[in-house]
Scaffold this active site. Structure first.
Site, PDB file in Angstrom:
ATOM      1  N   GLY A  12       0.731  -1.035   0.012  1.00  0.00           N
ATOM      2  CA  GLY A  12      -0.189  -0.180  -0.022  1.00  0.00           C
ATOM      3  C   GLY A  12       1.144   1.204  -0.484  1.00  0.00           C
ATOM      4  N   ALA A  23      15.100  11.978  -0.054  1.00  0.00           N
ATOM      5  CA  ALA A  23      16.287  12.128   1.106  1.00  0.00           C
ATOM      6  C   ALA A  23      17.495  11.125   0.484  1.00  0.00           C
ATOM      7  CB  ALA A  23      15.597  11.544   1.937  1.00  0.00           C
ATOM      8  N   GLY A 103       5.978  -1.405   3.467  1.00  0.00           N
ATOM      9  CA  GLY A 103       4.433  -2.090   5.151  1.00  0.00           C
ATOM     10  C   GLY A 103       5.061  -3.721   5.230  1.00  0.00           C
ATOM     11  N   GLY A 105       4.483  -6.757   5.196  1.00  0.00           N
ATOM     12  CA  GLY A 105       4.087  -7.659   3.481  1.00  0.00           C
ATOM     13  C   GLY A 105       5.563  -7.503   2.830  1.00  0.00           C
ATOM     14  N   THR A 127       3.808   2.682   6.066  1.00  0.00           N
ATOM     15  CA  THR A 127       2.562   1.836   5.076  1.00  0.00           C
ATOM     16  C   THR A 127       1.591   3.342   6.222  1.00  0.00           C
ATOM     17  OG1 THR A 127       0.961   0.213   6.102  1.00  0.00           O
ATOM     18  CG2 THR A 127       2.552   0.752   7.297  1.00  0.00           C
ATOM     19  N   ASP A 131       1.133  -0.259  11.441  1.00  0.00           N
ATOM     20  CA  ASP A 131       1.533  -1.695  12.255  1.00  0.00           C
ATOM     21  C   ASP A 131       2.492  -2.170  12.216  1.00  0.00           C
ATOM     22  OD1 ASP A 131       1.484  -1.798   9.627  1.00  0.00           O
ATOM     23  OD2 ASP A 131       0.079  -3.798   9.427  1.00  0.00           O
ATOM     24  N   ARG A 156     -19.488  15.591  10.529  1.00  0.00           N
ATOM     25  CA  ARG A 156     -20.451  16.217  11.543  1.00  0.00           C
ATOM     26  C   ARG A 156     -21.207  17.646  11.009  1.00  0.00           C
ATOM     27  NH1 ARG A 156     -21.182  14.664  16.579  1.00  0.00           N
ATOM     28  NH2 ARG A 156     -18.729  13.840  16.809  1.00  0.00           N
ATOM     29  N   MET A 171      -9.894   3.079   6.681  1.00  0.00           N
ATOM     30  CA  MET A 171      -8.756   2.095   6.828  1.00  0.00           C
ATOM     31  C   MET A 171      -8.010   1.141   7.582  1.00  0.00           C
ATOM     32  SD  MET A 171      -7.202   2.382   2.752  1.00  0.00           S
ATOM     33  CE  MET A 171      -8.305   1.758   1.687  1.00  0.00           C
ATOM     34  N   ARG A 173      -6.598  -1.842   7.602  1.00  0.00           N
ATOM     35  CA  ARG A 173      -6.423  -3.748   7.628  1.00  0.00           C
ATOM     36  C   ARG A 173      -6.716  -4.212   8.846  1.00  0.00           C
ATOM     37  NH1 ARG A 173      -3.784  -6.234   3.402  1.00  0.00           N
ATOM     38  NH2 ARG A 173      -2.338  -4.378   2.458  1.00  0.00           N
ATOM     39  N   ARG A 218     -30.258  15.230  26.213  1.00  0.00           N
ATOM     40  CA  ARG A 218     -30.172  16.198  25.558  1.00  0.00           C
ATOM     41  C   ARG A 218     -30.889  16.487  24.119  1.00  0.00           C
ATOM     42  NH1 ARG A 218     -23.464  16.328  23.214  1.00  0.00           N
ATOM     43  NH2 ARG A 218     -22.941  14.731  25.503  1.00  0.00           N
ATOM     44  N   GLU A 229     -12.042  -0.993   9.071  1.00  0.00           N
ATOM     45  CA  GLU A 229     -12.688  -2.601   8.045  1.00  0.00           C
ATOM     46  C   GLU A 229     -12.247  -3.369   8.341  1.00  0.00           C
ATOM     47  OE1 GLU A 229     -10.163  -1.614   4.482  1.00  0.00           O
ATOM     48  OE2 GLU A 229      -8.131  -1.436   5.932  1.00  0.00           O
ATOM     49  N   GLN A 260      -7.639   7.784   2.200  1.00  0.00           N
ATOM     50  CA  GLN A 260      -7.118   8.363   3.376  1.00  0.00           C
ATOM     51  C   GLN A 260      -5.498   8.027   2.974  1.00  0.00           C
ATOM     52  OE1 GLN A 260      -9.118   5.866   7.019  1.00  0.00           O
ATOM     53  NE2 GLN A 260      -9.537   4.760   4.508  1.00  0.00           N
TER      54      GLN A 260
END
Ligand SMILES: Nc1ncnc2c1ncn2[C@@H]1O[C@H](COP(=O)(O)OP(=O)(O)O)[C@@H](O)[C@H]1O
Ligand SMILES: O=P(O)(O)OC[C@H]1O[C@](O)(COP(=O)(O)O)[C@@H](O)[C@@H]1O
Length: 332
Positions: A12, A23, A103, A105, A127, A131, A156, A171, A173, A218, A229, A260
């Site tokens: 991803g 860099a 990531g 993987g 990623t 994670d 909102r 998202m 995963r 209220r 997800e 995202q």
């Protein structure tokens, strides 16, 4: 002969990958190294698809989302045959160091390649899911939170206007970092995360209790639930219908999806990408390989690749406690 190094982006894509490429290229150029960029993740490595990279091409790049090297998933890379071919292709071009931005993987892929190739392999965590163990944050994570928050802010407005219940899917995963921090920063009302999910019935009951309490105190209110997800057993449509039945009101779903992953990286991601990319490039030629460069408490760290995926990265207690106090367990 000057050293030759290669970069690829895999899995991803994440905002900040370009800043990281820049860099690495700039530091390499200072050291007189040639750099090439493999295209489409591990696919490029298998097909010898690459382009040469130099500092001139790095101009105006830091702020761009996506990755100029393109990304992809490449299932065939899991075979020994593919790793052997990749090793032969790297040797054919005289590459001695490979940087893999991706990531967990992609890091498994890098480790797999290391079983067949003697060159130096350095991973960089890119990623939106955050994670990856061994680094406080991953490149792209902060931008994804920002995008989620800006989207929920907009939801909102309309939720308030209609005093409606909204269910927003984010998202991540199998990881709740984006959901948790997106929910907190957007002052959402309830969040459903993989790390904390117990079962459907308990979740529905909690939401109902909280919403009814709010309504008693209220009157009609807007109410925003963030859902990670791949978590709700019957998917978002099932949760919408169950909530509509039990709340006896309309519930609208919003799936944020790949929005995202896009956009110009926020400063935190640019800085992380630059620091990790520049540090990684200083490791070229040193007797260290099969590692990820990460950041922990403001320091660059080198973490053996398997340690980045062997255990799940836990949500931090402070964020979870804050969420409990301000969101899921706040009834008034
Ligand atoms: N066990 C593995 N062995 C070899 N390559 C792998 C392995 N796991 C993943 N990869 C490679 O890494 C790519 C990206 O992995 P994926 O899990 O899709 O994304 P991410 O790197 O973002 O976690 C895969 O498409 C595949 O090419
Ligand atoms: O783009 P795809 O293939 O639909 O993948 C979607 C997945 O990629 C991500 O955006 C990023 O995950 P990875 O970094 O592990 O690839 C996940 O949040 C999401 O579940």
């Amino acid at each position: 002969m000057s050293k030759k190094v290669a970069i690829l982006t895999s899995g991803g894509d994440a905002p900040g990958m370009n800043a990281c490429i820049r860099a690495i290229v700039l530091v390499c150029e200072r050291s007189g190294f040639d750099v090439l960029g493999y295209l489409h993740g591990y696919n490029g490595l298998l097909k010898q698809q690459y382009r040469e990279l130099d500092a001139r091409q790095m101009h105006n790049l830091t702020q761009r989302g996506g990755t100029i090297l393109h990304s992809a998933r490449c299932l065939e890379f899991k075979t020994d045959e593919s790793a052997r071919l990749a090793a032969a292709n790297l040797d054919e071009l005289g590459v001695t160091t490979l940087f893999v931005i991706g990531g967990d993987g992609s890091f498994r892929g890098a480790q797999h390649l290391g079983n067949f190739w003697d060159g130096q392999i350095i991973g960089l965590p890119g990623t939106i899911d955050n994670d990856i163990v061994g680094t406080d944050a991953t490149i792209g994570y902060f931008t994804a939170i920002e995008t989620a928050v800006q989207s929920v802010d907009k939801v909102r407005d309309t939720a308030d206007a209609f005093e409606r219940v909204f269910l927003v899917e984010v998202m991540g995963r199998h990881a709740g970092f984006l959901g948790l921090n997106g929910a907190l920063a957007s002052a959402s009302d309830y969040v459903i995360l993989p790390e904390l999910f117990e079962n459907e019935e308990k979740t529905l009951k909690d939401i109902l209790t909280q919403l009814n309490e709010r309504r008693d105190q209220r009157g009609n209110v807007s109410y925003i639930i963030i859902l990670a997800e791949n978590l709700w057993p019957g998917g978002i449509a099932d949760l919408v219908s169950k909530l509509e039945q039990r709340t006896e009101t309309e519930v609208r779903p919003v799936i944020l999806g790949h929005v995202q992953r896009g956009g110009s990286p926020v400063s935190q991601d640019r800085l992380l990408a630059m620091k990790l990319g520049a540090h990684a490039a200083t490791l070229i030629g040193k007797p260290i390989t099969g590692i990820m460069v990460g950041e922990q408490n403001g320091q660059a760290v080198e973490v053996p690749l398997p340690l980045t995926w062997e255990h799940s990265k836990p949500l931090d207690d402070l964020s979870v406690n804050t969420m409990t106090l301000l969101m899921n367990n706040r009834y008034a």
